[in-house]
Design a protein around this motif. Structure first.
Motif, short mmCIF file in Angstrom:
data_model
loop_
_atom_site.label_atom_id
_atom_site.label_comp_id
_atom_site.label_asym_id
_atom_site.label_seq_id
_atom_site.Cartn_x
_atom_site.Cartn_y
_atom_site.Cartn_z
N ALA A 80 0.86 -1.18 0.00
CA ALA A 80 0.00 0.00 0.00
C ALA A 80 0.90 1.23 0.00
N SER A 81 0.39 2.29 -0.58
CA SER A 81 1.13 3.55 -0.54
C SER A 81 0.15 4.70 -0.37
N LEU A 82 0.59 5.69 0.36
CA LEU A 82 -0.17 6.91 0.60
C LEU A 82 0.60 8.04 -0.06
N ASP A 136 -2.90 3.71 -2.96
CA ASP A 136 -2.80 2.58 -3.89
C ASP A 136 -2.48 1.34 -3.09
N ALA A 137 -3.10 0.22 -3.46
CA ALA A 137 -2.85 -1.04 -2.76
C ALA A 137 -2.96 -2.20 -3.74
N ASP A 138 -2.31 -3.29 -3.40
CA ASP A 138 -2.44 -4.52 -4.18
C ASP A 138 -2.29 -5.70 -3.25
N GLY A 139 -2.73 -6.85 -3.73
CA GLY A 139 -2.62 -8.04 -2.90
C GLY A 139 -3.18 -9.27 -3.58
N PHE A 173 -9.50 -0.32 -10.43
CA PHE A 173 -9.79 -1.51 -9.63
C PHE A 173 -9.60 -2.71 -10.55
N SER A 174 -8.42 -3.31 -10.50
CA SER A 174 -8.03 -4.34 -11.46
C SER A 174 -7.83 -5.70 -10.80
N THR A 181 -4.51 -11.76 -8.33
CA THR A 181 -4.19 -10.59 -7.52
C THR A 181 -5.07 -9.42 -7.92
N TYR A 182 -5.21 -8.47 -7.01
CA TYR A 182 -5.97 -7.25 -7.28
C TYR A 182 -5.06 -6.05 -7.10
#
Length: 149
Positions: free
Chosen positions: A29-31, A62-65, A108-109, A119-120
């Motif tokens: 994640a990033s801010l 932004d986030a991914d996982g 939103f991928s 993954t998203y």
């Protein structure tokens, strides 16, 4: 010596109806925070240097996982995205310090490889102010003009 922090324990939460739900499978994640500047240069400016004033501020998250199919927080994001609704979110640090705000989902991928994890990734654009809530006083929000530790 200052204590360094690992990002492993910083989590993104989706906040709805008084409950914060952690977004399952989150890896990164990033801010991002930015501010515009207003050009205040005039003929009175000293020494041919530009002058500026602070302008509007904005933030992004932004986030991914790894995708977890039964995750309630992910389902809330998906519903909000499909219905063109904003979401309330917060990033929580291990100390309890939180960055929270209302956001528009701008990306939103899902990545669906045949030989790896599904993954998203999600991008959120802040709507209004970003609040900072400190562990010592969880009921008081800190806005851009206030900073207390």
């Amino acid at each position: 010596m200052t204590k360094k922090m690992s990002g492993m324990k910083v989590k993104l939460y989706i906040y709805r109806q008084g409950t914060g739900r952690v977004l399952a499978g989150q890896r990164n994640a990033s801010l991002g925070r930015s501010a515009e500047s207003i050009d205040a240069t005039s003929k009175d400016t000293e020494g041919f240097w530009n002058e500026s004033l602070p302008g509007f501020k904005s933030y992004t998250i932004d986030a991914d996982g790894a995708y977890v199919e039964s995750d309630a927080a992910y389902e809330e994001l998906e519903t909000a995205f499909l219905n063109s609704e904003n979401v309330d979110v917060y990033l929580e640090m291990p100390s309890g310090k939180r960055y929270e705000g209302n956001c528009t989902i701008t990306d939103f991928s899902l990545d669906l490889p045949y030989d790896d994890l599904v993954t998203y990734s999600i991008s959120l654009q802040g709507n209004g102010s970003l609040k900072i809530i400190l562990e010592s006083n969880q009921t008081e929000a800190i806005t851009s003009n206030e900073v207390e530790v």
